[in-house]
Motif scaffolding. Structure first.
Motif, short mmCIF file in Angstrom:
data_model
loop_
_atom_site.label_atom_id
_atom_site.label_comp_id
_atom_site.label_asym_id
_atom_site.label_seq_id
_atom_site.Cartn_x
_atom_site.Cartn_y
_atom_site.Cartn_z
N LEU A 15 7.38 2.51 -9.04
CA LEU A 15 5.96 2.48 -8.78
C LEU A 15 5.18 2.55 -10.07
O LEU A 15 5.50 3.28 -10.94
N ALA A 16 4.08 1.76 -10.11
CA ALA A 16 3.29 1.65 -11.31
C ALA A 16 2.26 2.73 -11.40
O ALA A 16 1.74 3.18 -10.42
N CYS A 259 -6.12 -1.45 -2.19
CA CYS A 259 -4.72 -1.84 -2.36
C CYS A 259 -3.79 -0.64 -2.50
O CYS A 259 -2.56 -0.79 -2.48
N GLU A 260 -4.35 0.57 -2.63
CA GLU A 260 -3.53 1.75 -2.86
C GLU A 260 -2.83 2.19 -1.57
O GLU A 260 -3.40 2.11 -0.48
N ILE A 261 -1.60 2.68 -1.72
CA ILE A 261 -0.77 3.08 -0.59
C ILE A 261 -0.48 4.58 -0.68
O ILE A 261 -0.05 5.08 -1.72
N ASP A 262 -0.71 5.29 0.42
CA ASP A 262 -0.37 6.71 0.44
C ASP A 262 1.10 6.93 0.12
O ASP A 262 1.97 6.22 0.64
N VAL A 263 1.39 7.93 -0.70
CA VAL A 263 2.79 8.25 -0.97
C VAL A 263 3.49 8.68 0.32
O VAL A 263 4.71 8.50 0.46
N LEU A 389 10.06 0.22 -12.00
CA LEU A 389 9.53 1.55 -12.25
C LEU A 389 8.55 1.92 -11.15
O LEU A 389 8.09 1.05 -10.40
N ALA A 390 8.23 3.20 -11.04
CA ALA A 390 7.35 3.66 -9.97
C ALA A 390 6.51 4.84 -10.45
O ALA A 390 6.84 5.51 -11.42
N SER A 391 5.40 5.14 -9.70
CA SER A 391 4.59 6.31 -10.04
C SER A 391 3.84 6.83 -8.84
O SER A 391 3.48 6.10 -7.93
N VAL A 392 3.60 8.13 -8.86
CA VAL A 392 2.74 8.81 -7.89
C VAL A 392 1.53 9.31 -8.66
O VAL A 392 1.68 9.95 -9.70
N HIS A 393 0.33 9.04 -8.16
CA HIS A 393 -0.87 9.35 -8.94
C HIS A 393 -2.06 9.61 -8.03
O HIS A 393 -1.98 9.44 -6.80
N LYS A 401 -1.14 8.55 -4.25
CA LYS A 401 -0.79 7.16 -3.93
C LYS A 401 0.48 6.78 -4.67
O LYS A 401 0.84 7.37 -5.70
N LEU A 402 1.14 5.76 -4.15
CA LEU A 402 2.38 5.24 -4.71
C LEU A 402 2.16 3.82 -5.20
O LEU A 402 1.58 3.00 -4.48
N SER A 403 2.59 3.53 -6.42
CA SER A 403 2.53 2.16 -6.95
C SER A 403 3.91 1.76 -7.42
O SER A 403 4.63 2.57 -8.01
N LEU A 404 4.29 0.52 -7.15
CA LEU A 404 5.61 -0.01 -7.52
C LEU A 404 5.43 -1.18 -8.47
O LEU A 404 4.61 -2.06 -8.22
#
Length: 496
Positions: A15-16, A259-263, A389-393, A401-404
């Motif tokens: 996640l990005a 566009c953001e997705i809940d973790v 890669l991934a990130s929670v922010h 939110k989770l980004s991939l």
């Protein structure tokens, strides 16, 4: 457990991280491949520290012990009132453009003339005996229209045994700090080079509304004249972290881009979610900000609360001392928009290492992290281009939110401008996103790499051109391997 020889093809998409300001300001248009020269094609994945889950033991009691009830009689509490913040300042804060290396501002500094000096403040304090035999006095500060108020209390002197207590409308949810802790904070700030007034200024928490009360409690035999403090300024929030943390439908909830997705929508990342906190802090001017940070484990799994963020968020000890973190601030279920029940941790942090070269801020929280958290693992080896890669922010301070995304190449950033580089000279990982993006407030969020069935921190967000409205943009993350080898190993793996 250590695993070596695993190929990148086996790694799930990551996640990005959301830039403290995605969407503008980078000189890198996002095109081209860039060289990844020098990166091993088959890294040895053993260069890592495992995550650590301590369970529920101990932390909950420590977190709860920070709170107490007010003692002062409201009838004896004088009010210091400021009018509404000028609308031009409110609009300027709300409409500030996102930019790399710029955190999300949520509060404006305001001067308080009536308590700017020690003598003026002392004249307003009405000392009365408390039920426990001590003496107590209080001042209520109101900044009309504020979504939260943090008081900047300049402490010149307090008698031994004195306590400062802060609260909002709920008097039974006061946060207190003793004279010794205040002295420790001032000493830590001064040793790091802060000017005397900055070093001695203690910033209260906020309580999600237009008022914060300062209560002073001293022993029965202590002379009130021994209390020498002032409140020359406060930070007026235009966004409310405390209301959002408590579950109220405050501005931060739902502020993230579409566009953001809940973790909470992806159970595979709930462990990383438990390592990530929303940060609020106050700079030397009295302005307040959002960023994102991650709790890191050390090789000994000691439970020491090491905390990783971005240098452009916190780069001095005086600012680190103002840090408040909100933990487990995430949706109760996918898309619910309802906070599942967060923990707030006050007490600030001790800054251990700061570097603009990799935009690294490495701290130790001054209080233990709350129950239910996980100390994230970290990876300090090479990362080939093409790696997921991934990130929670916390974009815009919203629920996690989770980004991939994927590592596109390496780069360098300086002065709000970023460009392509290679793995030999680049201090930053350059990511593009397949899911989600980053926004103001995401600054400092960790990039996670997946090795086998576990995930590890490998960088923290600086910023970039990515946003929900610019899905082809890229974001830059400071390289964890460089900061680890430069200094972080001293704390995370001193016996290496």
């Amino acid at each position: 457990m250590r695993i070596s020889g695993i190929r990148w093809a086996a790694l799930p998409m990551a996640l990005a991280l959301a830039a403290c300001g995605g969407g503008s300001g980078s000189s890198d248009s996002g095109g081209g491949g860039g060289s990844s020269s020098g990166t091993p094609e088959a890294p040895a994945w053993s260069e890592r520290i495992e995550p650590y889950d301590p369970g529920q033991a101990g932390s909950a009691a420590k977190a709860a012990a920070q709170q107490s009830s007010a003692l002062a009689d409201p009838a004896d509490t004088r009010a210091v009132t400021l009018g509404p913040l000028p609308e031009s300042l409110v609009k300027a804060a709300a409409g500030a453009p996102a930019a790399p290396g710029v955190p999300r501002q949520i509060g404006q500094p305001r001067s308080v003339a009536g308590t700017a000096g020690v003598a003026a403040t002392a004249a307003l304090l009405r000392w009365r005996p408390a039920p426990d035999g001590t003496q107590v006095a209080a001042l209520r500060f109101e900044s009309q229209g504020a979504r939260g108020v943090r008081l900047g209390v300049l402490v010149q002197a307090l008698p031994p045994g004195a306590v400062l207590r802060f609260y909002g409308a709920a008097r039974d949810e006061a946060v207190e700090v003793g004279a010794q802790e205040l002295q420790d904070v001032a000493g830590r700030n001064a040793r790091a080079g802060a000017a005397d007034a900055v070093a001695r200024t203690y910033w209260s928490p906020d309580f999600g509304g237009p008022q914060t009360t300062l209560e002073v409690q001293i022993p029965s035999a202590a002379p009130p004249a021994a209390v020498r403090l002032a409140v020359p300024g406060l930070s007026h929030f235009t966004v409310s972290p405390a209301e959002a943390e408590g579950g109220v439908a405050a501005k931060a909830l739902g502020d993230a881009g579409s566009c953001e997705i809940d973790v909470s929508c992806d159970a595979a990342y709930l462990e990383q979610s438990r390592s990530v906190a929303r940060m609020t802090y106050v700079d030397e001017t009295g302005a307040s900000f959002y960023c994102t940070g991650t709790l890191l484990n050390d090789a000994a799994s000691s439970g020491t609360p090491y905390f990783l963020g971005a240098n452009h968020c916190i780069s001095t000890q005086a600012v680190a001392s103002t840090l408040v973190t909100d933990w487990l601030f995430r949706a109760a279920s996918c898309g619910s928009g309802v906070n599942s029940g967060a923990w707030r941790l006050t007490g600030g942090a001790t800054l251990l290492y700061a570097s603009a070269a990799t935009d690294t801020s490495f701290m130790r929280l001054n209080r233990q992290a709350p129950a239910g958290i996980v100390y994230a693992g970290s990876y300090y080896g090479g990362v080939p281009a093409g790696t997921a890669l991934a990130s929670v922010h916390h974009p815009e301070g919203d629920l996690q939110k989770l980004s991939l995304g994927t590592l596109r190449r390496y780069g360098n950033c300086s002065g709000g401008s970023c460009g392509a580089s290679d793995s030999g000279s680049g201090g930053f990982l350059v990511l593009d996103w397949q899911q989600g993006s980053t926004e103001r407030g995401s600054s400092g969020a960790a990039a996670f790499i997946t090795i086998g069935e576990r995930r590890y921190v490998t960088g923290q967000l600086y910023g970039g051109t990515a946003s929900c409205t610019a899905p082809s943009g890229v974001d830059y993350f400071g390289r964890f391997d460089l900061s680890y080898r430069a200094a972080l190993y001293k704390w995370l793996n001193p016996g290496r």
